[in-house]
Design an enzyme around this catalytic site. Structure first.
Site, PDB file in Angstrom:
ATOM      1  N   CYS A  72       0.603  -1.221  -0.033  1.00  0.00           N
ATOM      2  CA  CYS A  72      -0.045   0.150  -0.019  1.00  0.00           C
ATOM      3  C   CYS A  72       0.899   1.066  -0.168  1.00  0.00           C
ATOM      4  CB  CYS A  72      -1.106   0.161   1.181  1.00  0.00           C
ATOM      5  SG  CYS A  72      -2.104  -1.311   1.033  1.00  0.00           S
TER       6      CYS A  72
ATOM      7  N   HIS B  30      -3.171   7.042   2.278  1.00  0.00           N
ATOM      8  CA  HIS B  30      -3.570   5.750   1.796  1.00  0.00           C
ATOM      9  C   HIS B  30      -5.118   5.523   2.437  1.00  0.00           C
ATOM     10  CE1 HIS B  30      -4.226   1.568   0.855  1.00  0.00           C
ATOM     11  NE2 HIS B  30      -3.760   1.067   2.372  1.00  0.00           N
TER      12      HIS B  30
ATOM     13  N   ASN C 248     -10.051  -0.225   0.134  1.00  0.00           N
ATOM     14  CA  ASN C 248      -8.773  -0.084  -0.047  1.00  0.00           C
ATOM     15  C   ASN C 248      -8.297  -0.850  -1.249  1.00  0.00           C
ATOM     16  OD1 ASN C 248      -5.786  -0.790   0.188  1.00  0.00           O
ATOM     17  ND2 ASN C 248      -6.142  -1.407   2.482  1.00  0.00           N
TER      18      ASN C 248
END
Length: 294
Positions: A80, A221, A251
């Site tokens: 990520c 993020h 996500n």
């Protein structure tokens, strides 16, 4: 799901789609936005942990699809945190004068590796891609003003996929045991993400001598609504300056920051001259922050 994560909607790849196809489309949009033909790009850096194949790199598939003949291309694997790591890589090449225009991509299709019987993790992940063209500039108010990268391999098992690599090659047994799916220690990830987001916010502002008023937008993020809110509350940073779109995408790993950056620009919330603070954290464990003048 909404109460614990803030996610209401996710997008998943269809049959025939992959990380490379999403990355190619995002790259075309970024190049069009920059008014730049593919053959003017000097380098392609693609951040992904869900490549089309272990080899070749997804960046090479994108290069071929764009028709960017002979342009060097490679992948970066930082989960990520991938887009910030790729941005730092591109910034280094440009700062050294090796390349002038670099296509930086963040893409992941983690739905391909999600165990849909594991309700603790499968509800988090959406698929997506975002891209940006990074170009050399002489203006001190534009470009990358701050970079901070970090990693702690001791936390590798917080988020991992146990099998499929050289440590544990694919066998009938690893498939039957579900070891080719993402495994996650949710509570540990939560604590880690809050701590690192708070640290990166404070460190970036101190390093660049910035106040809250000097920052036009924080793009984190998109890991979890509660994580983002907890981290900003910890350092008294106002949520009205934090861009959050997790409710519509989930996500998307390395794609989440460039997706949010593109969306904020296209909806008029960010323009030329804006100061943006990006913060990311992910499997590895990895983390990264950047302050960029648009």
């Amino acid at each position: 799901i909404v109460q614990r994560t803030g996610i209401r909607q996710r997008h998943l790849v269809a049959d025939g789609e992959s990380s490379a196809t999403l990355a190619t489309e995002a790259s075309r949009r970024a190049l069009d936005d920059a008014g730049m033909a593919p053959d003017l790009i000097d380098l392609i850096v693609c951040a992904t942990v869900s490549p089309d194949m272990l080899l070749p790199s997804t960046a090479c598939f994108v290069q071929e699809a764009l028709g960017a003949t002979d342009v060097p291309a490679f992948d970066v694997s930082a989960a990520c945190s991938g887009f910030v790591y790729a941005l730092a890589t591109a910034n280094g090449f440009i700062s050294q004068g090796l390349y002038r225009r670099i296509l930086v991509i963040g893409v992941d299709t983690l739905s391909r590796f999600a165990d849909f019987s594991d309700r603790g993790s499968c509800i988090l992940f959406g698929d997506g891609a975002g891209a940006a063209v990074i170009e050399a500039t002489d203006r001190p108010d534009r470009g990358v003003r701050y970079l901070k990268l970090g990693a702690d391999g001791k936390g590798w098992d917080y988020i991992c996929m146990p099998a499929g690599g050289s440590r544990k090659p694919a066998t009938a047994e690893t498939v039957a045991a579900g070891e080719h799916f993402i495994k996650m220690r949710g509570r540990d990830v939560y604590k880690f993400a809050v701590e690192k987001m708070a640290f990166l916010l404070e460190d970036a502002m101190a390093a660049c001598n910035l106040s809250v008023d000097d920052i036009d937008m924080v793009i984190p993020h998109q890991v979890n609504q509660r994580i983002i809110e907890s981290a900003t509350e910890k350092v008294n940073f106002p949520m009205d300056k934090v861009y959050v779109n997790i409710e519509r995408y989930g996500n998307t790993s390395g794609a989440s920051i460039p997706l949010a950056l593109d969306e904020a620009r296209r909806n008029g919330q960010l323009g030329s001259g804006a100061t943006v603070l990006m913060v990311a954290f992910g499997a590895g464990l990895t983390w990264g922050g950047a302050v960029v003048g648009l």
